[in-house]
Structures are given as C-alpha cells and as structure tokens.
Design a protein around this motif. Structure first.
Motif, mmCIF file in Angstrom:
data_model
loop_
_atom_site.group_PDB
_atom_site.id
_atom_site.type_symbol
_atom_site.label_atom_id
_atom_site.label_comp_id
_atom_site.label_asym_id
_atom_site.label_seq_id
_atom_site.Cartn_x
_atom_site.Cartn_y
_atom_site.Cartn_z
ATOM 1 N N ASP A 1 51.572 31.674 11.919
ATOM 2 C CA ASP A 1 52.339 30.527 11.563
ATOM 3 C C ASP A 1 53.676 30.580 12.545
ATOM 4 O O ASP A 1 54.618 31.290 12.524
ATOM 5 C CB ASP A 1 53.174 30.867 10.190
ATOM 6 N N LEU A 2 53.396 29.772 13.607
ATOM 7 C CA LEU A 2 54.189 29.310 14.672
ATOM 8 C C LEU A 2 54.876 28.097 14.867
ATOM 9 O O LEU A 2 54.314 27.322 14.362
ATOM 10 C CB LEU A 2 53.582 29.970 16.036
ATOM 11 N N ALA A 3 56.017 28.052 15.610
ATOM 12 C CA ALA A 3 56.576 26.797 15.631
ATOM 13 C C ALA A 3 57.095 26.419 17.239
ATOM 14 O O ALA A 3 57.136 27.683 17.914
ATOM 15 C CB ALA A 3 57.855 26.569 14.847
ATOM 16 N N LEU A 4 56.831 25.385 17.702
ATOM 17 C CA LEU A 4 57.330 25.098 19.129
ATOM 18 C C LEU A 4 58.597 25.007 19.515
ATOM 19 O O LEU A 4 59.673 24.291 18.805
ATOM 20 C CB LEU A 4 56.639 23.892 19.637
ATOM 21 N N ARG A 5 59.138 25.784 20.527
ATOM 22 C CA ARG A 5 60.730 25.780 20.852
ATOM 23 C C ARG A 5 60.898 25.037 21.974
ATOM 24 O O ARG A 5 61.834 24.381 22.452
ATOM 25 C CB ARG A 5 61.237 27.123 20.706
ATOM 26 N N GLU A 6 59.998 25.386 23.051
ATOM 27 C CA GLU A 6 60.189 24.604 24.291
ATOM 28 C C GLU A 6 58.887 24.312 24.758
ATOM 29 O O GLU A 6 57.752 24.690 24.630
ATOM 30 C CB GLU A 6 60.733 25.752 25.160
ATOM 31 N N VAL B 1 54.311 26.317 27.093
ATOM 32 C CA VAL B 1 54.980 26.134 25.807
ATOM 33 C C VAL B 1 55.731 27.483 25.273
ATOM 34 O O VAL B 1 55.110 28.595 25.914
ATOM 35 C CB VAL B 1 53.901 25.961 24.735
ATOM 36 N N GLU B 2 56.651 27.639 24.915
ATOM 37 C CA GLU B 2 57.164 28.738 24.156
ATOM 38 C C GLU B 2 57.298 28.479 22.568
ATOM 39 O O GLU B 2 57.591 27.593 21.895
ATOM 40 C CB GLU B 2 58.847 28.758 24.541
ATOM 41 N N LEU B 3 56.352 29.526 21.903
ATOM 42 C CA LEU B 3 56.302 29.611 20.582
ATOM 43 C C LEU B 3 57.318 30.611 19.843
ATOM 44 O O LEU B 3 57.499 31.725 20.352
ATOM 45 C CB LEU B 3 54.722 29.755 20.107
ATOM 46 N N VAL B 4 57.865 30.269 18.699
ATOM 47 C CA VAL B 4 58.456 31.297 17.997
ATOM 48 C C VAL B 4 58.279 31.265 16.467
ATOM 49 O O VAL B 4 57.365 30.402 16.037
ATOM 50 C CB VAL B 4 60.111 30.861 17.987
ATOM 51 N N PRO B 5 58.682 32.336 15.732
ATOM 52 C CA PRO B 5 58.286 32.164 14.319
ATOM 53 C C PRO B 5 58.642 31.029 13.721
ATOM 54 O O PRO B 5 59.846 30.599 13.765
ATOM 55 C CB PRO B 5 58.867 33.547 13.596
ATOM 56 N N ALA B 6 57.677 30.630 12.746
ATOM 57 C CA ALA B 6 58.172 29.078 12.119
ATOM 58 C C ALA B 6 59.145 29.323 11.104
ATOM 59 O O ALA B 6 59.951 28.351 10.927
ATOM 60 C CB ALA B 6 56.926 28.620 11.508
ATOM 61 N N ASP B 7 59.638 30.394 10.619
ATOM 62 C CA ASP B 7 60.662 30.577 9.608
ATOM 63 C C ASP B 7 61.860 31.132 10.339
ATOM 64 O O ASP B 7 62.984 31.373 9.855
ATOM 65 C CB ASP B 7 60.191 31.492 8.555
ATOM 66 N N ASN B 8 61.989 31.329 11.804
ATOM 67 C CA ASN B 8 63.141 31.596 12.393
ATOM 68 C C ASN B 8 63.058 31.009 13.855
ATOM 69 O O ASN B 8 62.780 31.791 14.812
ATOM 70 C CB ASN B 8 63.174 32.897 12.590
ATOM 71 N N ARG B 9 63.647 29.738 14.020
ATOM 72 C CA ARG B 9 63.455 29.240 15.326
ATOM 73 C C ARG B 9 64.517 29.496 16.227
ATOM 74 O O ARG B 9 64.336 29.106 17.484
ATOM 75 C CB ARG B 9 63.391 27.559 14.991
ATOM 76 N N LYS B 10 65.466 30.306 15.926
ATOM 77 C CA LYS B 10 66.383 30.863 16.846
ATOM 78 C C LYS B 10 66.024 32.113 17.205
ATOM 79 O O LYS B 10 66.848 32.897 17.683
ATOM 80 C CB LYS B 10 67.842 30.807 16.160
ATOM 81 N N SER C 1 65.028 35.530 18.962
ATOM 82 C CA SER C 1 65.067 36.107 19.987
ATOM 83 C C SER C 1 63.638 36.673 20.678
ATOM 84 O O SER C 1 63.474 36.917 22.042
ATOM 85 C CB SER C 1 66.030 37.430 20.191
ATOM 86 N N THR C 2 62.758 36.699 19.850
ATOM 87 C CA THR C 2 61.417 36.796 20.189
ATOM 88 C C THR C 2 60.455 35.865 20.371
ATOM 89 O O THR C 2 60.735 34.882 19.495
ATOM 90 C CB THR C 2 60.783 37.919 19.273
ATOM 91 N N SER C 3 60.064 35.572 21.296
ATOM 92 C CA SER C 3 58.979 34.147 21.402
ATOM 93 C C SER C 3 57.725 34.548 22.404
ATOM 94 O O SER C 3 57.774 35.958 23.006
ATOM 95 C CB SER C 3 60.070 33.182 22.184
ATOM 96 N N TRP C 4 56.991 33.502 22.435
ATOM 97 C CA TRP C 4 55.612 33.890 23.050
ATOM 98 C C TRP C 4 55.350 32.811 23.832
ATOM 99 O O TRP C 4 55.272 31.334 23.369
ATOM 100 C CB TRP C 4 54.539 34.209 22.061
#
Length: 795
Positions: free
Chosen positions: A524-529, A547-556, A558-561
């Motif tokens: 469950d991930l969302a696209l940030r960049e 692409v930079e992915l973040v948790p879908a429930d916390n798009r802000k 500090s942890t990303s992949w």
C-alpha cells in the motif's frame, strides 16, 4: 646532524641584481618559445641505468611524433654508445628534414672533432659547446682566471667554426652554434656577458634568422627564486650586443622546485628558447618539464607547438625508456591530476559540466567559440587523449555530486537531487565499511543492486508484461473524453519467481499499478515524486524514470523509497520504476502466496486463475479470455464441491481450447505449420492459400484479405455457411533468444441463419507469428458449431 637553528651561519642568500625599470613583470605570453628536448643527453646522463641504443631510438621517434624540432641527442665524445647512436640516426635516415639534432661537447679540440664526426652527413645539426664560468669553478675546479676562461671559450669556438665548415664542405651538413656559459646563474652577470661577446666574435658569422648564434644560459643549480633568474636573463638581453643576431636559450634546473616558474619568467624576460625534458627528468631534481610548460601555454589558448594529444602513449614510452615513474600528482600527466575525491570539488565539477553543456549549445547556435570553463579542470582531459573516467573518484571523503556524476557518465542517468542524497548514503556506508576507494564498477553495481536496474539485478518484483487501457468514468457525461478517463493496468508481474496476474485502476499507469499492488500483494504505497528524461537519441533513445513512493496513509512521511526504471517505452519505464521502489519497500517481508480459490464476485479469483496459466503454460491471457475461462473453472469447481487444484486448472484450459493437446473430433486444423502460403497483392491486400483438414478430409483453400487472419477467414468462408468475424485478438512472445515463440489469442463470432450467434476463443503458439495467428483462428473455429456448405467437395 640536525638542521641549524640559524642557517645564516652556514648558507649565504643570493645577491639580487640592481635592475632598474625591469620590464618582464608586465609582459605576457603571446607565442610558444623554441623547444629543445635534452632527454637523450642531459636526461640520459641522469639515469642510474642509461638507455640502450634501442631505447634511445624509440624515445627519439616519440619526440619527433610530439613535434619537437630541436633534439639534443647525445654527448658523442663521452662514450662509444652515444657516438654510435648518433651515427645510427644519421645513417638510417631517422632524422626528418625539419628536425635539428644537437650534440654536446666540452671545450677541447679532440672532443669537438669527434662530436662533429658523429653528425657528419645529417642535414641539420647544432654544435653545443660549454665551459664553466662561475667563480667556484674558475677558482676551485679548473683554477683558471677570468682571462683564461674567456680565452678558452673563444679559442675553441674558432676551432668549432673551422671543423664545422670542413664538415659542411665535405658532407653538406648545415650547422648552428650554441655556447653555454655553464653555471650561468652563479656567474657574475657582467662576466657572463664578456665571455659570450668573445664567443660571438670568435664565431664571426652570427647573423639574423637561421644564422643566429645560440647563447644558452643554464640555471645549472638554482640559487635564487625565479624572479632572480628573470632579472639575470633580462640583464643579459639588455646588454648583449647585436641582440637580433642571438637566440637566448634557457636551461632551468629544478633544485628549488621553481624550474617551471624560472622558465616562464625567463621567457618574459627575453628568452627565445627552452631546453628541458619530458616530465622533468634530469640531474638532481631534474630539468624543466617541457610537457608542463607546453600545456601551460595551451591552457591559455596559445598554440604550444608540441602535440600531446595522446599523452598516455608519451608516458608509456618515457617511463619504459627511463625506468622512472610519472608521479600521480604530476601536472597534466599524473594519474590523479584530473581527479576529485572531495565532495565539494565533485559537486562543482558536476555542475560545471552541466552548465558548460548548455553554454556550449548556445555558443554553437550563434557560431561563437565554445570556451572551456570548468571548476578545478584547467584543460579538457579529452584534448590529451584522456577521458572523463577518472575525473571523479569516490572514497569516504566524496559527496553526492561526484557519485551522481559517475552515475551520469557511466549509466547516463541524471539522478534527482533527493535520490542523489539517498544513494550517496548507500555508497558512503560501503566506503566507510571497507575503508577504500570505490571503483566505478563498485558504484554502478551498487546502484544497479539498490534500484534493480539491469537483468542481473532483478528484485523480488519484476515486470513481465502489461497492458494499459482507458476506462470511462461512470456516470460522466464526458466519458468519451480521453483526458478524463481512468487507466486500467492489466499485467503479469514476477513475485519471488512466480508469475502473478494483477489488475488495478488509477488516474494514470503508475497509480493503476499501485492499485494493483495494493489489491493483490498488500503493498500500500502512494506516489510523491516522479521525474523522467531521455537517454540517447533517435532510434536508440530510451526513457529513464525515477519515482519516490511513500506510505499511502501518510504522504508527508519522512520515510520514502526510491525506484528507477529504464526502457525504450516511456510507460514501461515508469512502471519499472514503481516496482523498483516497491522492491525497496518490501525488503524481505512475506507477500501473499498464489493460492487458488474459486468463488463468485471475487475480484482476485479471475487473476489468480490467470496466474496459474501463465506459470504453467507461459500464456498471458487477454483480460476477456481470463473472464471467459474463469467461468469454465467455476463450473468445473461446482461439480467438485467448490474445489479445484492448480494442475486441474491447467488441464482444463488445455482441453477447453485444444492447446498443446489432442482434441477429439477437431473440425479444423492446419495440415502442418508450413502448409499455407501468404502472398502480397496490390494496395496492401494479401491472399492466403493453404491445406487444412476439414472433418478429417484434406482440402486446399484460398482467401483474400487485409492480412493473414482476415485471409484465413475468407478461406474458411469458402467451406462454411454464415459469417465469421474477429471480436478480439492479442499476441505476445514466450521465451527469449532462439527459443522464443509467438502466442496468439482470437475471439471469433459466428453468425448463420437459423442459429443463435455464437462466440469462441482460440489459442495457439508457433515459432512463426503468422502461423500462430492462423492456428488460433482454427482453434477458435473448432469451438463453434459450424455449418458446412453443401458442396464441400467442389462438385
């Protein structure tokens, strides 16, 4: 004995020249001096193991190739080896017509004669005679007075004139004459002038142009700073008579480490010529370095008259002949001189290359010079036959800019700044742990491994195949507007080596894939960049996506992949990047296994069944065929209490569509894969002629259409009543290289009077894509209740 606390009790400072209104400080370079290489004489004398004739010959050829026009080749009277080397050059015609060879002799008649004999027959030669003139040598070594020193120089100059004229008359050799007041820098300036005036008078034929006499003023031992040497040269040039008839030559040594500065300031002070060695070989700390001097001029836009376009080859020859290494920090030539380890330096160089590329493009469009202007790099390494491989090298002191530069140079990837920071931490951790420099291969492999770039660096998730389709928004009055239609991802992804069919919807391909990962694999991930750029040009161009992915429930968060994708197709590139980031997210966590469950109204059931088929048979079923076969599986499962095994699903598929299994009572089949011929007609039309088995009877049929499939249908229409049309068609490849085969899927509709409209899917594979499609048509037709024409035998 330790160093003295007061060295003035042991060493005297140099005595400055009272030179009023000196001119050299305000002068600048405008052209190169005359160069003379003394590698084969002065440089050779300084070697623990002097060069052999073969080595000296190799070295001579390299000097000629570099464009050196005056070469001091030997001290012929010193040894039979030196004498024979000069004779070999002459007799084997090694000396180009525009090259002057120079030979050195002391002021002694028998040695002068042997020296001249060594060059007899060459076209151009410079006879170089010397005697020491400084007080220490006059008083201690030779015990000569000033008058005796002058007389010695003048007398032997007359001898040199007489002997050279005899050689010219007999062999045609043209001579120049060079005289060195040896230990010039330690000689009284006025006495040096006195000796040279006497020599010029004794020579008696100094003229202008090619007839100028050469006065070589050596800094035999550096005794003062380079400005002192410049003062000495300017004083000499101001006070020698008939300056226009003289070439003032400089021969700086490097005892104080200022040989380069002495030579350059000496030229500004009036010097016309410089004697030195490649890379500064020579007695004690060496002669002045001609490579360094020439490239200093080159870096200022002044043609140096020497060619070091392939400096690695020059280094190879010099080091092999001299058995002396070139220091890694040697100007222009050292292994590390164009290398930056420091993070701030690397960042500056990276930005410099980027800015220069834009600046050069603008200059080129205007027809203006494309000037080199780079941080920390005074000249372009490419001009010297080097490349940018070693411009930036990485150790624990390096920064993200340098690492990003190497990735750009070697993988052609222009990393976003945030990704630079993330990958820098990866490299830094390895470098700190191993306490060593990171080679380019170390860094690129670390990048490929971290972001799963390349076939040898696949992660747990990898893209196998996909299709992006547009789906209209429900209840939207503008559902036909392509710009607002949602995208649907249908694809096959390898999950820990097992192929999984997954499906998702989103506003675009990436969000659709993210929805599929969420639905089928609990990722469950969302696209940030997201950024992208092109690699290469024209037909070889590829797309790079980040692409930079973040948790879908916390798009802000500090942890990303981060993920990276490269592909010739921009959509596939982005999808690969998403899976790359997803790989970094999942690490070694468990993912849902492929388990077959059958039930109604379950979103995952249809894709799970399709996953079984792709894993067992390699067939990536079109979505509509997935739905059709899923209904077949449901019916079979109901007949066995709602359960069915994976093997049973595979066998069910094969029997349902006659795939790779013998179908009893098959109505239609090709006699063989090669039993048809497709010919081209005008206006893109084609005609197919083939042999088929119809109800076990062999028939030859012919049909015309826009392609092989429509031609096959036309051929079948000659044998059946009604009409066959293609409702859906798909194809893909299975395998790689020489083992690849084509898989084709056809959904046919059959309409015939008196019967309800029917449809059926057909599946076939073949090494030939056309044969695969034709066989799929016949496979589909076998699932239909065809009505044959009454006159099937043509009667």
């Amino acid at each position: 004995m330790p160093m003295l606390p007061d060295p003035s009790k042991k060493y005297k400072p140099y005595t400055p020249i009272n030179l009023k209104d000196r001119q050299w400080p305000s002068k600048t370079f405008s052209k190169a001096p005359i160069w003379l290489s003394t590698d084969l004489r002065d440089g050779n004398q300084a070697l623990a193991n002097p060069m052999t004739i073969e080595q000296k010959t190799t070295f001579f050829r390299q000097l000629v190739e570099c464009g050196v026009k005056q070469i001091e080749v030997a001290y012929p009277a010193a040894s039979d080896t030196d004498f024979q080397f000069v004779r070999n050059l002459v007799e084997h015609k090694e000396i180009p017509d525009d090259v002057w060879i120079q030979v050195l002799t002391p002021a002694r008649e028998d040695l002068i004669k042997r020296t001249i004999d060594s060059v007899a027959g060459t076209k151009h030669a410079i006879l170089h005679m010397y005697n020491a003139t400084s007080p220490t040598f006059r008083n201690v070594v030779f015990r000569n007075s000033k008058e005796e020193t002058v007389t010695l120089a003048a007398k032997h100059t007359k001898i040199a004139r007489e002997l050279t004229e005899q050689c010219t008359a007999k062999y045609g050799t043209i001579f120049k004459y060079e005289y060195s007041p040896e230990t010039f820098t330690q000689t009284e300036p006025d006495f040096a002038l006195e000796v040279c005036e006497a020599v010029k008078a004794a020579w008696g034929k100094a003229g202008t142009g090619e007839d100028r006499i050469i006065f070589n003023l050596p800094s035999t031992v550096e005794i003062g700073p380079p400005n002192h040497y410049a003062d000495q040269i300017e004083y000499f040039c101001r006070n020698i008579s008939e300056r226009e008839k003289i070439i003032v030559s400089l021969h700086p040594h490097n005892d104080r480490g200022t040989g380069i500065a002495s030579a350059e300031l000496g030229v500004l002070a009036g010097g016309d010529r410089i004697e030195g060695c490649l890379f500064g070989n020579g007695e004690r700390t060496g002669n002045v370095d001609l490579v360094n001097l020439a490239l200093n001029l080159y870096s200022q836009g002044i043609p140096p008259g020497l060619d070091f376009s392939d400096i690695p080859s020059v280094i190879d020859v010099v080091t092999q002949c001299n058995d002396l290494p070139v220091h890694p920090r040697h100007p222009y030539a050292g292994e590390l001189v164009f290398t930056a380890f420091s993070g701030s330096h690397q960042d500056a160089i990276k930005k410099g290359f980027e800015a220069q590329k834009i600046r050069h493009a603008e200059a080129a469009s205007k027809g203006e010079p494309q000037y080199w202007d780079m941080p920390y790099l005074p000249v372009d390494p490419l001009d010297l036959g080097l490349n940018y491989e070693a411009v930036i090298r990485v150790n624990s002191q390096s920064g993200k800019g340098g690492i990003a530069y190497l990735i750009k140079q070697h993988l052609h990837l222009d990393l976003p700044r945030k990704l630079q920071v993330v990958f820098y931490q990866v490299v830094q951790e390895v470098s700190d742990r191993e306490a060593r420099e990171m080679a380019v291969e170390d860094i690129t492999n670390a990048f490929r491994r971290s972001y799963h770039v390349g076939s040898g660096f696949k992660g747990r998730l990898s893209l196998h195949n996909f299709k992006i389709s547009a789906e209209p928004e429900e209840d939207s009055p503008d559902s036909g507007d392509e710009s607002i239609r949602r995208r649907r991802f249908d694809g096959t992804v390898s999950v820990d080596g097992v192929l999984r069919v997954i499906r998702g919807d989103g506003n675009g391909p990436l969000s659709a894939l993210l929805d599929a990962l969420r639905t089928h694999l609990n990722i469950d991930l969302a696209l940030r960049e997201y950024t992208e750029h092109t690699i290469g040009e024209d037909e070889s161009a590829s797309a790079a996506s980040y692409v930079e992915l973040v948790p879908a429930d916390n798009r802000k968060s500090s942890t990303s992949w981060w993920g990276v994708g490269i592909d010739s197709d921009i959509a596939r590139s982005g999808l690969r990047a998403v899976l790359s980031a997803a790989n970094n997210f999942i690490g070694d966590r468990e993912l849902p296994e492929l388990k077959l469950t059958v039930g109604y109204n379950s979103k995952t059931d249809q894709t799970y069944v399709a996953s079984v088929i792709v894993n067992s048979l390699g067939l990536e079923l079109p979505r509509k065929l997935q739905a059709s076969f899923f209904e077949v599986v449901q019916r079979a499962a109901r007949e066995s209490n709602g359960e069915i095994s994976m093997d049973a699903v595979t066998k069910l598929f094969q029997t349902t569509y006659g795939y790779n299994t013998e179908v009893k009572e098959a109505k239609l089949a090709l006699r063989s894969s090669k039993s048809f011929k497709l010919e081209h007609l005008d206006e893109g039309r084609r005609v197919l002629t083939g042999e088929i088995l119809l109800l076990g009877e062999q028939k030859t049929v012919t049909g015309e259409g826009n392609g092989p499939l429509s031609s096959m249908l036309a051929a079948l229409h000659t044998q059946i009543e009604g009409k066959l049309t293609i409702r859906d068609y798909a194809e893909h490849s299975i395998g790689e290289g020489s083992d690849v085969v084509a898989a084709s899927y056809v959904d046919l509709i059959y309409e015939v009077a008196g019967k309800k409209k029917m449809s059926s899917w057909g599946v076939a594979t073949d090494t030939d894509i056309t044969a695969s499609g034709v066989k799929a048509i016949l496979s589909s037709a076998n699932g239909l209740d065809l009505v044959l024409k009454k006159m099937v035998n043509g009667k």
